[in-house]
Design a protein around this motif. Structure first.
Motif, PDB file in Angstrom:
ATOM      1  N   ALA A   1       0.836  -1.206   0.000  1.00 12.19           N
ATOM      2  CA  ALA A   1       0.000   0.000   0.000  1.00 12.19           C
ATOM      3  C   ALA A   1       0.868   1.253   0.000  1.00 12.19           C
ATOM      4  CB  ALA A   1      -0.942  -0.006   1.197  1.00 12.19           C
ATOM      5  N   ALA A   2       1.928   1.264   0.811  1.00 13.18           N
ATOM      6  CA  ALA A   2       2.828   2.423   0.858  1.00 13.18           C
ATOM      7  C   ALA A   2       3.506   2.635  -0.493  1.00 13.18           C
ATOM      8  CB  ALA A   2       3.879   2.238   1.953  1.00 13.18           C
ATOM      9  N   ALA A   3       3.901   1.557  -1.156  1.00 12.10           N
ATOM     10  CA  ALA A   3       4.537   1.676  -2.473  1.00 12.10           C
ATOM     11  C   ALA A   3       3.550   2.215  -3.507  1.00 12.10           C
ATOM     12  CB  ALA A   3       5.087   0.328  -2.917  1.00 12.10           C
ATOM     13  N   LEU A   4       2.284   1.778  -3.453  1.00 10.29           N
ATOM     14  CA  LEU A   4       1.278   2.283  -4.392  1.00 10.29           C
ATOM     15  C   LEU A   4       1.007   3.763  -4.169  1.00 10.29           C
ATOM     16  CD1 LEU A   4      -1.213  -0.724  -4.335  1.00 10.29           C
ATOM     17  CD2 LEU A   4       0.275  -0.057  -6.234  1.00 10.29           C
ATOM     18  N   VAL A   5       0.945   4.191  -2.917  1.00  3.42           N
ATOM     19  CA  VAL A   5       0.724   5.612  -2.607  1.00  3.42           C
ATOM     20  C   VAL A   5       1.913   6.444  -3.091  1.00  3.42           C
ATOM     21  CG1 VAL A   5       0.507   7.295  -0.723  1.00  3.42           C
ATOM     22  CG2 VAL A   5      -0.868   5.202  -0.708  1.00  3.42           C
ATOM     23  N   ALA A   6       3.131   5.974  -2.822  1.00  5.37           N
ATOM     24  CA  ALA A   6       4.328   6.697  -3.257  1.00  5.37           C
ATOM     25  C   ALA A   6       4.393   6.776  -4.779  1.00  5.37           C
ATOM     26  CB  ALA A   6       5.583   6.020  -2.702  1.00  5.37           C
ATOM     27  N   GLY A   7       4.056   5.692  -5.462  1.00  8.35           N
ATOM     28  CA  GLY A   7       4.057   5.699  -6.923  1.00  8.35           C
ATOM     29  C   GLY A   7       3.054   6.681  -7.498  1.00  8.35           C
ATOM     30  N   ALA A   8       1.894   6.771  -6.860  1.00 14.67           N
ATOM     31  CA  ALA A   8       0.878   7.731  -7.310  1.00 14.67           C
ATOM     32  C   ALA A   8       1.378   9.156  -7.122  1.00 14.67           C
ATOM     33  CB  ALA A   8      -0.432   7.524  -6.546  1.00 14.67           C
ATOM     34  N   GLU A   9       1.997   9.427  -5.964  1.00 15.26           N
ATOM     35  CA  GLU A   9       2.551  10.769  -5.717  1.00 15.26           C
ATOM     36  C   GLU A   9       3.584  11.144  -6.766  1.00 15.26           C
ATOM     37  OE1 GLU A   9       4.308  11.294  -1.899  1.00 15.26           O
ATOM     38  OE2 GLU A   9       2.450  10.871  -0.831  1.00 15.26           O
TER      39      GLU A   9
ATOM     40  N   HIS B   1      13.609   5.686 -10.745  1.00 16.70           N
ATOM     41  CA  HIS B   1      14.799   6.414 -10.278  1.00 16.70           C
ATOM     42  C   HIS B   1      14.662   7.922 -10.502  1.00 16.70           C
ATOM     43  CE1 HIS B   1      18.993   7.204  -9.357  1.00 16.70           C
ATOM     44  NE2 HIS B   1      19.055   7.895 -10.476  1.00 16.70           N
ATOM     45  N   ASP B   2      14.061   8.300 -11.627  1.00 10.21           N
ATOM     46  CA  ASP B   2      13.914   9.719 -11.967  1.00 10.21           C
ATOM     47  C   ASP B   2      12.745  10.397 -11.258  1.00 10.21           C
ATOM     48  OD1 ASP B   2      16.090   9.544 -13.658  1.00 10.21           O
ATOM     49  OD2 ASP B   2      14.879   9.276 -15.472  1.00 10.21           O
ATOM     50  N   ALA B   3      11.867   9.603 -10.639  1.00 13.76           N
ATOM     51  CA  ALA B   3      10.688  10.168  -9.984  1.00 13.76           C
ATOM     52  C   ALA B   3      11.088  10.983  -8.762  1.00 13.76           C
ATOM     53  CB  ALA B   3       9.739   9.047  -9.579  1.00 13.76           C
ATOM     54  N   PRO B   4      10.314  12.005  -8.434  1.00 14.16           N
ATOM     55  CA  PRO B   4      10.613  12.778  -7.226  1.00 14.16           C
ATOM     56  C   PRO B   4      10.466  11.917  -5.974  1.00 14.16           C
ATOM     57  CG  PRO B   4       8.503  13.449  -8.168  1.00 14.16           C
ATOM     58  CD  PRO B   4       9.123  12.472  -9.124  1.00 14.16           C
ATOM     59  N   GLN B   5      11.215  12.293  -4.951  1.00 14.41           N
ATOM     60  CA  GLN B   5      11.149  11.586  -3.670  1.00 14.41           C
ATOM     61  C   GLN B   5       9.731  11.706  -3.112  1.00 14.41           C
ATOM     62  OE1 GLN B   5      13.673   9.905  -2.254  1.00 14.41           O
ATOM     63  NE2 GLN B   5      12.558   9.354  -0.432  1.00 14.41           N
ATOM     64  N   PRO B   6       9.104  10.580  -2.726  1.00 14.43           N
ATOM     65  CA  PRO B   6       7.742  10.677  -2.194  1.00 14.43           C
ATOM     66  C   PRO B   6       7.727  11.350  -0.827  1.00 14.43           C
ATOM     67  CG  PRO B   6       8.550   8.419  -2.038  1.00 14.43           C
ATOM     68  CD  PRO B   6       9.591   9.207  -2.784  1.00 14.43           C
ATOM     69  N   THR B   7       6.633  12.048  -0.556  1.00 14.64           N
ATOM     70  CA  THR B   7       6.486  12.650   0.770  1.00 14.64           C
ATOM     71  C   THR B   7       5.955  11.633   1.770  1.00 14.64           C
ATOM     72  OG1 THR B   7       4.271  13.433   0.222  1.00 14.64           O
ATOM     73  CG2 THR B   7       6.100  14.958  -0.153  1.00 14.64           C
ATOM     74  N   SER B   8       5.243  10.626   1.276  1.00 14.60           N
ATOM     75  CA  SER B   8       4.755   9.563   2.151  1.00 14.60           C
ATOM     76  C   SER B   8       5.911   8.643   2.502  1.00 14.60           C
ATOM     77  CB  SER B   8       3.669   8.740   1.451  1.00 14.60           C
ATOM     78  OG  SER B   8       2.585   9.552   1.122  1.00 14.60           O
ATOM     79  N   PRO B   9       6.003   8.249   3.763  1.00 12.11           N
ATOM     80  CA  PRO B   9       7.119   7.387   4.155  1.00 12.11           C
ATOM     81  C   PRO B   9       6.995   5.996   3.535  1.00 12.11           C
ATOM     82  CG  PRO B   9       5.568   7.619   5.966  1.00 12.11           C
ATOM     83  CD  PRO B   9       5.098   8.538   4.876  1.00 12.11           C
TER      84      PRO B   9
END
Length: 162
Positions: A72-80, A135-143
């Protein structure tokens, strides 16, 4: 899938998505720690939303609520980050909905290459392109959860590696 699980999935999807009905599709092959059930959320306006319900197998050592939280955390980060990947709809790490930990997520369009002729170069190129976009995606704000080793691997460089 037995009727009890089907009804539980249908109730969960109707509540999570706010749809009128659920049409079940195929169970996707290839998962090793879960059952991947496809379905369509049917809305009152006639639109449909393709979804996947991933039901984690409690019978496999180490598979459980932490896997749902990690996914779930990975899916949220990917969406961000705007990555081309499924979006989290709902998660049930405790397995209260279906009796096993589970996730509902959107389903990406497309089908696997079923020509029967493997194309390793195209497959590796596709993996490399996906990894480059991550790798090029921005750093997610969600941990994100910390990396977890599943297997003990040797920490020495293989002799054949340069």
């Amino acid at each position: 899938m037995d009727d009890h699980v089907a009804e539980a999935i249908s109730a969960w999807v109707r509540e999570a998505v706010g749809c009128q009905g659920v049409h079940f599709g195929e169970i996707l092959a290839g998962a090793t720690t879960a059952t991947i059930q496809t379905c369509l959320a049917l809305r009152a306006d006639g639109s449909v939303e393709p979804l996947v319900v991933k039901i984690y197998d409690r019978g496999i050592d180490g598979v459980g609520p932490d896997d749902v939280r990690r996914d779930a955390a990975a899916l949220v980060a990917g969406a961000e980050a705007g990555l081309a990947m499924p979006r989290l709809v709902d998660a049930d790490p405790a397995g209260r909905r279906l009796g096993s930990p589970a996730i509902v997520m959107t389903r990406l369009h497309g089908t696997p290459d079923a020509t029967g002729e493997p194309d390793p170069e195209r497959w590796v190129d596709g993996l490399a392109a996906a990894l480059a976009s991550i790798h090029d995606a921005p750093q997610p704000t969600s941990p994100l959860p910390l990396f977890e080793h599943w297997l003990e691997a040797p920490l020495t460089r293989p002799s054949w590696c340069r």
